[in-house]
Motif scaffolding. Structure first.
Motif, PDB file in Angstrom:
ATOM      1  N   MET A 218       0.891  -1.124  -0.089  1.00 48.53           N
ATOM      2  CA  MET A 218      -0.051   0.054  -0.024  1.00 48.53           C
ATOM      3  C   MET A 218       0.937   1.393   0.098  1.00 48.53           C
ATOM      4  O   MET A 218       1.782   1.442   1.006  1.00 48.53           O
ATOM      5  CB  MET A 218      -0.939   0.096   1.335  1.00 48.53           C
ATOM      6  CG  MET A 218      -1.709   1.032   1.341  1.00 48.53           C
ATOM      7  SD  MET A 218      -3.017   1.114   2.705  1.00 48.53           S
ATOM      8  CE  MET A 218      -3.764   2.469   2.805  1.00 48.53           C
ATOM      9  N   VAL A 219       0.564   2.127  -0.954  1.00 51.49           N
ATOM     10  CA  VAL A 219       1.335   3.437  -0.994  1.00 51.49           C
ATOM     11  C   VAL A 219       0.372   4.629  -0.965  1.00 51.49           C
ATOM     12  O   VAL A 219      -0.497   4.647  -2.108  1.00 51.49           O
ATOM     13  CB  VAL A 219       2.177   3.458  -2.407  1.00 51.49           C
ATOM     14  CG1 VAL A 219       3.184   4.863  -2.384  1.00 51.49           C
ATOM     15  CG2 VAL A 219       3.246   2.102  -2.484  1.00 51.49           C
ATOM     16  N   THR A 220       0.251   5.538  -0.152  1.00 46.39           N
ATOM     17  CA  THR A 220      -0.959   6.430   0.104  1.00 46.39           C
ATOM     18  C   THR A 220      -0.176   7.596   0.512  1.00 46.39           C
ATOM     19  O   THR A 220       0.698   7.673   1.168  1.00 46.39           O
ATOM     20  CB  THR A 220      -1.771   5.875   1.154  1.00 46.39           C
ATOM     21  OG1 THR A 220      -2.887   6.608   1.257  1.00 46.39           O
ATOM     22  CG2 THR A 220      -1.251   5.488   2.328  1.00 46.39           C
ATOM     23  N   LYS A 298       6.503   8.168  -4.481  1.00 41.06           N
ATOM     24  CA  LYS A 298       5.920   6.884  -5.154  1.00 41.06           C
ATOM     25  C   LYS A 298       6.738   6.424  -6.213  1.00 41.06           C
ATOM     26  O   LYS A 298       6.953   5.183  -6.237  1.00 41.06           O
ATOM     27  CB  LYS A 298       4.535   7.100  -5.677  1.00 41.06           C
ATOM     28  CG  LYS A 298       3.604   7.335  -4.493  1.00 41.06           C
ATOM     29  CD  LYS A 298       2.202   8.037  -4.912  1.00 41.06           C
ATOM     30  CE  LYS A 298       1.679   8.467  -3.805  1.00 41.06           C
ATOM     31  NZ  LYS A 298      -0.051   9.032  -4.041  1.00 41.06           N
ATOM     32  N   LEU A 299       7.298   7.116  -7.091  1.00 42.24           N
ATOM     33  CA  LEU A 299       8.170   6.887  -8.042  1.00 42.24           C
ATOM     34  C   LEU A 299       9.611   6.089  -7.665  1.00 42.24           C
ATOM     35  O   LEU A 299       9.813   5.200  -8.205  1.00 42.24           O
ATOM     36  CB  LEU A 299       8.650   8.029  -8.919  1.00 42.24           C
ATOM     37  CG  LEU A 299       9.580   7.662 -10.234  1.00 42.24           C
ATOM     38  CD1 LEU A 299       9.116   6.519 -11.078  1.00 42.24           C
ATOM     39  CD2 LEU A 299      10.085   8.913 -10.870  1.00 42.24           C
ATOM     40  N   GLU A 303      10.751   2.239  -7.883  1.00 46.45           N
ATOM     41  CA  GLU A 303      12.209   1.984  -8.519  1.00 46.45           C
ATOM     42  C   GLU A 303      13.012   0.895  -7.503  1.00 46.45           C
ATOM     43  O   GLU A 303      13.709   0.325  -8.135  1.00 46.45           O
ATOM     44  CB  GLU A 303      12.963   3.367  -8.391  1.00 46.45           C
ATOM     45  CG  GLU A 303      12.453   4.139  -9.682  1.00 46.45           C
ATOM     46  CD  GLU A 303      13.150   5.628 -10.048  1.00 46.45           C
ATOM     47  OE1 GLU A 303      13.799   5.943  -8.719  1.00 46.45           O
ATOM     48  OE2 GLU A 303      12.859   6.335 -11.117  1.00 46.45           O
ATOM     49  N   ASN A 304      12.930   1.078  -6.408  1.00 41.98           N
ATOM     50  CA  ASN A 304      13.440   0.138  -5.405  1.00 41.98           C
ATOM     51  C   ASN A 304      12.970  -1.132  -5.473  1.00 41.98           C
ATOM     52  O   ASN A 304      13.810  -2.032  -5.132  1.00 41.98           O
ATOM     53  CB  ASN A 304      13.725   1.026  -3.861  1.00 41.98           C
ATOM     54  CG  ASN A 304      14.531   2.148  -3.888  1.00 41.98           C
ATOM     55  OD1 ASN A 304      15.639   1.603  -3.433  1.00 41.98           O
ATOM     56  ND2 ASN A 304      14.170   3.273  -3.981  1.00 41.98           N
ATOM     57  N   PHE A 305      11.594  -1.101  -5.563  1.00 36.10           N
ATOM     58  CA  PHE A 305      11.036  -2.567  -5.944  1.00 36.10           C
ATOM     59  C   PHE A 305      11.567  -3.252  -6.863  1.00 36.10           C
ATOM     60  O   PHE A 305      12.067  -4.395  -7.286  1.00 36.10           O
ATOM     61  CB  PHE A 305       9.592  -2.707  -5.809  1.00 36.10           C
ATOM     62  CG  PHE A 305       8.893  -2.854  -4.530  1.00 36.10           C
ATOM     63  CD1 PHE A 305       8.836  -3.861  -3.911  1.00 36.10           C
ATOM     64  CD2 PHE A 305       8.384  -1.747  -3.801  1.00 36.10           C
ATOM     65  CE1 PHE A 305       8.483  -4.069  -2.649  1.00 36.10           C
ATOM     66  CE2 PHE A 305       7.615  -1.747  -2.689  1.00 36.10           C
ATOM     67  CZ  PHE A 305       7.759  -3.147  -2.060  1.00 36.10           C
TER      68      PHE A 305
END
Length: 307
Positions: A218-220, A298-299, A303-305
């Motif tokens: 989840m990213v919020t 979020k970007l 990128e790290n994932f």
């Protein structure tokens, strides 16, 4: 009377404190009822009306309209300046000229509670304005925790008054990029909480992904406490975080064994200091929530994932 996830509250529209918060809710907003929809469907119930604006502002507008028609209030307080909301600042400012008080401007401030509180030095109470000291901040933190832990989205409200600038200095004074109007020393007037639950299909979709071996992250932009509550409700988080474990055992968080922590909630303000090893440490967790993130962050997360 209005009902939220935490409580059912009866408010007094004649309460002076409610009136101050109500003014900010009405005026510090870009949301408007859609003119064409109103013309075509003048009898449509307020909760069903089409609104031009984001979901949170639409909810506030519909609430306010049910208390008192918004258009006449806004007509009496024309906007003369301000700063639009953006996802980096997480606040917005509107400045108004009040018809019945032409010698003063009224500046409204609305946004993430922590962003609003850090710019306030006073708080409005039943006894009038008082200093926003540590006791008052502690009370506010308790209210915020109660609301956010139930997954409610909370906004802070503030205001200040000052004389209008001389006409020759007005353009510089109202400059959005280098404002001449005050951005500190405001008076905190209240909190407004909205319940924006996930769609009914979300928990099932999350479960299907997890059953298929897909990790759901989840990213919020929501506050960490709100994000955590929502993540729990849709089963993105099923395990206790390090903070939960420390609280349950009554120990400092430093004494929690990282190996037993499966869930993490990372606020965006921590990401700016992350090195590669910090990302490696976080991304190994099976249950991850990133909260209060900006579009740029979020970007960086994606990128790290991918890395």
């Amino acid at each position: 009377t209005t009902k939220t996830a935490t409580t059912e509250v009866t408010y007094d529209v004649n309460d002076p404190l409610f009136k101050e918060a109500f003014y900010v809710m009405v005026n510090c907003s870009k949301a408007e009822f859609d003119a064409q929809d109103l013309e075509s469907n003048p009898e449509k119930p307020i909760p069903e009306r089409l609104v031009n604006g984001d979901a949170s502002e639409a909810g506030i507008l519909k609430f306010c309209e049910q208390v008192e028609p918004v258009a006449p209030i806004r007509a009496r307080s024309p906007k003369v300046g301000g700063i639009p909301f953006n996802s980096t600042n997480k606040f917005m400012v509107t400045i108004h000229k009040e018809i019945d008080r032409p010698d003063m401007l009224r500046q409204c401030f609305k946004g993430a509670p922590e962003r609003v509180l850090e710019r306030c030095t006073k708080i409005m109470t039943k006894d009038g304005e008082v200093p926003l000291d540590e006791i008052q901040k502690s009370k506010m933190d308790e209210h915020l925790a109660a609301l956010m832990e139930n997954g409610e989205r909370v906004l802070g409200l503030a205001q200040t008054f000052y004389p209008p600038p001389p006409e020759a200095e007005a353009e510089k004074f109202f400059d959005q990029d280098a404002p001449g109007f005050p951005m500190e020393g405001m008076t905190f007037v209240g909190l407004v909480a909205l319940l924006d639950p996930p769609r009914e299909s979300v928990p099932g979709a999350v479960a299907r992904c997890q059953t298929a071996g897909i990790q759901v992250v989840m990213v919020t932009g929501d506050h960490p406490a709100t994000a955590k509550a929502i993540a729990k409700s849709i089963k993105i988080i099923k395990s206790p975080t390090a903070q939960d474990i420390a609280k349950e055992r009554g120990i400092p968080i430093e004494q929690v064994d990282p190996a037993e922590v499966k869930a993490v909630v990372i606020p965006g303000w921590e990401l700016k200091d992350f090195e590669e090893e910090d990302w490696d440490r976080i991304l190994v967790h099976p249950e991850i929530v990133f909260a209060r993130t900006s579009p740029q962050q979020k970007l960086i997360i994606v990128e790290n994932f991918q890395r």
